[in-house]
Scaffold this motif. Structure first.
Motif, short mmCIF file in Angstrom:
data_model
loop_
_atom_site.label_atom_id
_atom_site.label_comp_id
_atom_site.label_asym_id
_atom_site.label_seq_id
_atom_site.Cartn_x
_atom_site.Cartn_y
_atom_site.Cartn_z
N LEU A 84 -9.33 33.16 34.17
CA LEU A 84 -9.43 34.60 34.45
C LEU A 84 -9.34 35.43 33.16
CD1 LEU A 84 -7.12 34.70 37.61
CD2 LEU A 84 -9.62 34.96 37.58
N GLY A 85 -9.28 34.75 32.03
CA GLY A 85 -9.19 35.47 30.75
C GLY A 85 -7.78 35.90 30.38
N LEU A 86 -6.79 35.38 31.11
CA LEU A 86 -5.40 35.81 30.88
C LEU A 86 -4.65 34.74 30.09
CD1 LEU A 86 -4.87 37.30 34.43
CD2 LEU A 86 -5.09 38.58 32.27
N LEU A 87 -4.40 35.02 28.83
CA LEU A 87 -3.75 34.05 27.94
C LEU A 87 -2.28 34.38 27.74
CD1 LEU A 87 -6.57 33.65 25.27
CD2 LEU A 87 -6.28 32.48 27.47
N HIS A 88 -1.91 35.64 27.90
CA HIS A 88 -0.49 36.00 27.76
C HIS A 88 -0.06 37.15 28.66
CE1 HIS A 88 -1.82 39.31 25.15
NE2 HIS A 88 -2.60 38.43 24.56
N SER A 89 -1.01 37.86 29.25
CA SER A 89 -0.66 39.04 30.06
C SER A 89 -0.40 38.65 31.52
CB SER A 89 -1.77 40.09 29.97
OG SER A 89 -1.90 40.54 28.64
N TYR A 90 0.66 37.90 31.70
CA TYR A 90 1.02 37.42 33.04
C TYR A 90 2.54 37.35 33.15
CZ TYR A 90 1.42 33.35 30.11
OH TYR A 90 1.75 32.52 29.07
N VAL A 91 3.00 37.24 34.38
CA VAL A 91 4.43 37.02 34.61
C VAL A 91 4.58 36.15 35.85
CG1 VAL A 91 4.71 39.19 35.93
CG2 VAL A 91 6.70 38.15 34.81
N PHE A 92 5.56 35.25 35.81
CA PHE A 92 5.83 34.33 36.92
C PHE A 92 7.23 34.61 37.48
CE2 PHE A 92 2.84 30.65 36.04
CZ PHE A 92 2.30 31.10 34.84
N ILE A 93 7.36 34.62 38.80
CA ILE A 93 8.68 34.47 39.41
C ILE A 93 8.57 33.41 40.51
CG2 ILE A 93 9.42 36.84 38.92
CD1 ILE A 93 9.04 37.38 41.99
N ASN A 94 9.70 32.97 41.01
CA ASN A 94 9.72 31.99 42.09
C ASN A 94 10.19 32.60 43.40
OD1 ASN A 94 8.78 29.57 40.97
ND2 ASN A 94 10.78 29.03 40.14
N ALA A 95 9.79 32.00 44.50
CA ALA A 95 10.34 32.40 45.81
C ALA A 95 11.85 32.18 45.84
CB ALA A 95 9.66 31.59 46.91
N TYR A 96 12.31 31.10 45.19
CA TYR A 96 13.74 30.78 45.19
C TYR A 96 14.29 30.74 43.77
CZ TYR A 96 12.47 29.20 49.88
OH TYR A 96 11.98 29.14 51.15
N LEU A 97 15.50 31.28 43.62
CA LEU A 97 16.15 31.33 42.31
C LEU A 97 16.65 29.96 41.84
CD1 LEU A 97 18.64 34.34 42.24
CD2 LEU A 97 16.54 34.04 40.91
N HIS A 205 -8.85 43.91 32.96
CA HIS A 205 -8.32 43.97 31.59
C HIS A 205 -7.84 42.59 31.15
CE1 HIS A 205 -8.00 48.08 33.21
NE2 HIS A 205 -8.22 48.47 31.98
N PRO A 206 -8.77 41.64 31.03
CA PRO A 206 -8.35 40.31 30.57
C PRO A 206 -7.94 40.36 29.09
CG PRO A 206 -10.73 40.45 30.59
CD PRO A 206 -10.22 41.74 31.21
N ASP A 207 -7.18 39.37 28.67
CA ASP A 207 -6.85 39.27 27.23
C ASP A 207 -8.10 38.92 26.43
OD1 ASP A 207 -4.08 39.72 27.65
OD2 ASP A 207 -3.89 37.66 28.38
N VAL A 208 -8.95 38.10 27.02
CA VAL A 208 -10.22 37.71 26.39
C VAL A 208 -11.29 37.76 27.48
CG1 VAL A 208 -11.48 35.87 25.21
CG2 VAL A 208 -9.03 36.17 24.80
N ALA A 209 -12.38 38.49 27.24
CA ALA A 209 -13.47 38.53 28.22
C ALA A 209 -13.99 37.10 28.39
CB ALA A 209 -14.57 39.45 27.73
N THR A 210 -13.98 36.62 29.63
CA THR A 210 -14.24 35.21 29.89
C THR A 210 -15.17 35.07 31.09
OG1 THR A 210 -11.96 34.76 29.17
CG2 THR A 210 -13.09 33.01 30.37
N PRO A 211 -16.42 34.62 30.88
CA PRO A 211 -17.29 34.38 32.03
C PRO A 211 -16.65 33.33 32.94
CG PRO A 211 -18.36 33.72 29.96
CD PRO A 211 -17.01 34.19 29.60
N LEU A 212 -16.74 33.55 34.24
CA LEU A 212 -16.06 32.64 35.16
C LEU A 212 -16.74 31.27 35.17
CD1 LEU A 212 -13.90 32.11 37.23
CD2 LEU A 212 -15.41 33.07 38.99
#
Lengths: 271, 271
Positions: A84-97, A205-212
């Motif tokens: 998706l062109g996302l190399l660093h502009s992401y965040v993860f959380i979990n359903a459970y701590l 707004h991908p970090d890098v424009a990336t053809p799918l």
């Protein structure tokens, strides 16, 4: 560049969320490995995230790194984000701590204290933020999303959403049967391709424009991507983010395996 | 209060110091456990420290927590600081970023790159700061101090200084001989009492006004103090700061012991 690192929880509401969190009254130790403490997130908490990934629960590598989705499952999701062109502009959380021990019963899953705390994270990451797509990994994550989506706050947000098969489901479902593994992997990649086609137009707004470029029928070179060093706390050695399989639950019985984690520096690092 | 935690490296110059740090070219892997990464500090980096403690090098518990002096030695130094009225206004760094493996030779100890990096930490913690007393724990720490003190920056600072015997020197020197241990402990506590008498008048801003009570001839109740939860990264379980002995180097030979650390949740936590 040196060794970029993740500064962690440096601003509200994250400082508060990591100071006051649910314990054994909400996560029963019979069902969760509460003894290892909660593990909160991975990725950007500074408002720069364009994708939010919801996972299920942390395992042993996550327990050491204190960041989630840093093992094989994390590598595969990292590859999905890269498509998706996302190399660093992401965040993860979990359903459970906490790490799930066995299975989670309905009364725990539906505990308002568990849901309420998780929704505070979702509020923080989605309300008045720049996230464009949300990806739920596995069924617990999908439920977490829909539970939040049903709140007034959740209804107010415009994002694209896809629930995908858990990245290591093929291994879990095939138990070392190569034929089954190949079939399950093919099915997973088709599922992920559908998600990519749904989500891709919404990543403006991908970090890098990336053809799918979709997945094939099996994992290809580059489909799995190492966890960026910048997602880890300061000072952790390179092998912790470059490699997997360096932490295992060790011991002769279930209790010992619950109480012990052994870290092993991979071969070739110490010579 | 919940679970206060240490936010880590959130401002310059500490972000830079934890991004660019000396590696194997400065710390030879034959003498240092570089494979586990550098471990930088414990305590306050926000300018509130009134005491700076310089230790030697991190061991296995420090490797997991990613903060220094968190084991038995740390507990004893924590008690020393408490006798000066300092419960949280302190900061610790080590003479060495990595765990020492064997012994450190003179050319490494005197490497300008090693010294220069360490001096940048000392500059950051002491120039235009509020530190009133500096304590060096062990001979490598004493040397680190005097090396910095000989710089132009080091000469510009007005602080009280004491070099003390390393907190676990009695155990190292007595090798399970109880009589020797008692004698060495008595000698250590006399050494620490001398330091307290020297330093105490210079602690003008203690966290709690505390009349100076010297050590006896042996450790007494309260002389060893648990590491505050607020000194640890977010989410670490209580037993990691309340207890010691939960991390050990495991394996059948020296190489295995170098490559493995096993964490064991203490008895009574998982039931």
């Amino acid at each position: 560049m040196g060794h970029p690192f993740d500064p962690g929880y440096v601003a509200e509401p994250f400082i508060g969320l990591c100071t006051e969190y649910p314990g054994e009254d909400v996560y029963p130790p019979s069902r969760f490995r509460t003894e290892w403490g909660p593990i909160f997130h991975r990725g950007r908490l500074d408002g720069s995230a364009r994708a939010l990934v919801i996972g299920q629960d942390p395992a042993q590598h996550e327990t050491i790194v204190r960041r989630i989705l840093v093992g094989e499952a994390g590598r595969r999701v990292q590859g999905l984000l890269a498509k998706l062109g996302l190399l660093h502009s992401y965040v993860f959380i979990n359903a459970y701590l906490y790490s799930v021990y066995g299975s989670v019963n309905a009364s725990t899953r539906r505990n308002p204290a568990l849901i309420g705390y998780r929704n505070r994270w979702l509020d923080a990451l989605l309300l008045d933020q720049q996230v464009e797509v949300v990806i739920a990994v596995g069924t617990a994550a999908d439920e977490a999303w829909h539970t939040w989506r049903a709140t007034a706050a959740g209804q107010s947000v415009d994002v694209a959403y896809a629930a995908v098969t858990h990245p290591t489901q093929p291994e879990s479902a095939s138990r070392n049967d190569r034929t089954k593994l190949a079939a399950a992997t093919k099915k997973l990649l088709a599922n992920w391709n559908a998600a990519l086609q749904l989500l891709s137009p919404h990543v403006l707004h991908p970090d890098v424009a990336t053809p799918l470029v979709l997945y094939g029928d099996a994992w290809a070179d580059g489909d799995r991507i190492g966890i960026p060093e910048a997602d880890f706390p300061a000072g952790l050695p390179a092998w912790m983010h470059e490699q997997d399989g360096w932490a295992r639950r060790s011991g002769a019985d279930d209790l010992a395996k619950r109480r012990n984690i052994t870290l092993t520096v991979p071969k070739g690092v110490v010579t």
